[in-house]
Design an enzyme around this catalytic site. Structure first.
Site, PDB file in Angstrom:
ATOM      1  N   SER A 154      33.691  43.077  24.246  1.00 41.37           N
ATOM      2  CA  SER A 154      34.816  43.337  25.116  1.00 41.37           C
ATOM      3  C   SER A 154      35.431  44.704  24.782  1.00 41.37           C
ATOM      4  O   SER A 154      34.733  45.711  24.804  1.00 41.37           O
ATOM      5  CB  SER A 154      35.830  42.196  25.011  1.00 41.37           C
ATOM      6  OG  SER A 154      36.746  42.225  26.068  1.00 41.37           O
ATOM      7  N   GLU A 248      31.434  37.828  35.377  1.00 40.80           N
ATOM      8  CA  GLU A 248      32.510  38.568  34.715  1.00 40.80           C
ATOM      9  C   GLU A 248      33.088  39.665  35.607  1.00 40.80           C
ATOM     10  O   GLU A 248      32.342  40.389  36.276  1.00 40.80           O
ATOM     11  CB  GLU A 248      31.995  39.213  33.427  1.00 40.80           C
ATOM     12  CG  GLU A 248      31.599  38.245  32.342  1.00 40.80           C
ATOM     13  CD  GLU A 248      31.418  38.934  31.006  1.00 40.80           C
ATOM     14  OE1 GLU A 248      32.333  39.681  30.615  1.00 40.80           O
ATOM     15  OE2 GLU A 248      30.380  38.733  30.368  1.00 40.80           O
ATOM     16  N   HIS A 278      32.996  35.140  29.413  1.00 36.41           N
ATOM     17  CA  HIS A 278      33.116  36.447  28.772  1.00 36.41           C
ATOM     18  C   HIS A 278      32.894  36.305  27.264  1.00 36.41           C
ATOM     19  O   HIS A 278      33.460  35.423  26.612  1.00 36.41           O
ATOM     20  CB  HIS A 278      34.521  36.989  29.066  1.00 36.41           C
ATOM     21  CG  HIS A 278      34.838  38.316  28.471  1.00 36.41           C
ATOM     22  ND1 HIS A 278      34.200  39.479  28.829  1.00 36.41           N
ATOM     23  CD2 HIS A 278      35.763  38.670  27.533  1.00 36.41           C
ATOM     24  CE1 HIS A 278      34.714  40.487  28.163  1.00 36.41           C
ATOM     25  NE2 HIS A 278      35.665  40.028  27.359  1.00 36.41           N
TER      26      HIS A 278
END
Length: 321
Positions: A154, A248, A278
């Site tokens: 991320s 996502e 995610h």
């Protein structure tokens, strides 16, 4: 799609995604909820965890997971410098131990999980400065660049890629590769999937991405290549391995990096996994998809640090899993 992944997506859609739909980001609440819910796995047998959180530990502030039989300063095997996710404003090495432990044991790699400074107290380029300083300390401590992989998920995945770009720009010796899980690479939030996957993503709403970026950026333009490496020239970077889920909102943050890397002549493997949340590897060992993703990631770490030939897939490969 496994029932475990379906359950994780159901939970996130009801417990996490509503937080991203609120009009204001509550940094303290995000940090408190993460700390409250964190599940910390046991240190694997034959491994040791060293926590380095004093001011004197900077720039290696964070956690080492390493084989107990190895020297604490030098190893013959791979080393991973890991950058945790959390939007640059929450999470920590502790919240990401499941992923880090799973990667380390599979790759037989020592992993340093970096406790970089968080926004909004420390805005860009604080996290990048911490990551580049940590990498340089590893080199100064005698770890060969070609035995290191910089990894992250991320925001940490975007940070890992930005670190590679910043190191190249500074003329530093580059590591063996970059491993990116659902990376956030476009803080300007211009990817089509921000819109097309809004409502499909069980964790994030698309409109939440831009405001989260401002916490880290401050007055820095969102297209700065060291903050949003999707806008960077990627030439000369080491091999990259990326994974993202097909639902996502950040899917295009990976897809465009893969396209840009290919155009720059960088070896890049990019896998799109169906119906997973995610950064699903963080849900190991509960999700079978997480375990398979970590198996594949560890194989990449072992390959690039051993100097083995690239996989038989073309560098432009994008596969559906």
């Amino acid at each position: 799609m496994s029932w475990q992944s379906a359950l994780a997506c159901w939970y996130l859609r009801r417990q996490f995604r509503p937080e991203t739909q609120k009009p204001r980001i509550n940094v303290e609440r995000a940090r408190a909820l993460t700390a409250k819910r964190v599940w910390s796995p046991r240190v694997p047998g034959g491994w040791r965890l060293r926590e380095l959180y004093s001011a004197n530990d900077t720039p290696l502030r964070g956690e080492w997971l390493e084989p107990a039989s190895e020297s604490s300063s030098l190893r013959d095997g791979p080393t991973v410098l890991y950058c945790h996710g959390g939007g640059y404003y929450f999470c920590s090495p502790q919240t990401h131990r499941a992923l880090v432990f799973g990667l380390a044991t599979r790759a037989d790699a020592a992993v340093f999980s970096l406790g970089y400074r968080l926004a909004p107290e420390h805005r860009f380029p604080a996290a990048l400065d911490d990551a580049t300083a940590a990498y340089r300390r590893l080199i100064a401590d005698g770890i060969a660049p070609k035995s290191i992989v910089i990894a992250g998920d991320s925001a940490g995945g975007g940070l890992a890629l930005a670190t590679l770009v910043a190191l190249r720009d500074a003329g530093d010796p580059l590591p063996a590769g970059g491993l990116l899980f659902s990376p956030w690479t476009d803080l300007a939030a211009t990817g089509d999937s921000i819109r097309t996957n809004d409502g499909r993503d069980p964790m994030f709403s698309g409109p939440a991405i831009g405001p989260a970026a401002k916490l880290y950026l401050g007055d820095t333009p969102a297209t700065h290549p060291h903050a949003s490496p999707v806008y960077a020239d990627l030439h000369g970077l080491p091999p990259l391995f990326m994974m993202a889920g097909d639902t996502e909102v950040l899917l295009d943050d990976s897809r465009r990096v893969a396209d840009n890397a290919r155009a720059a002549g960088v070896e890049c493997e990019f896998e799109v996994w169906k119906n997973v949340p995610h950064v699903w590897p963080i849900f190991t060992p509960f999700l079978p998809e997480a375990k398979r993703a970590l198996d594949r990631s560890a194989a990449f770490v072992r390959r690039v640090t051993s100097g083995a030939a690239p996989s038989t897939q073309p560098s432009s490969a994008m596969s559906m899993v």
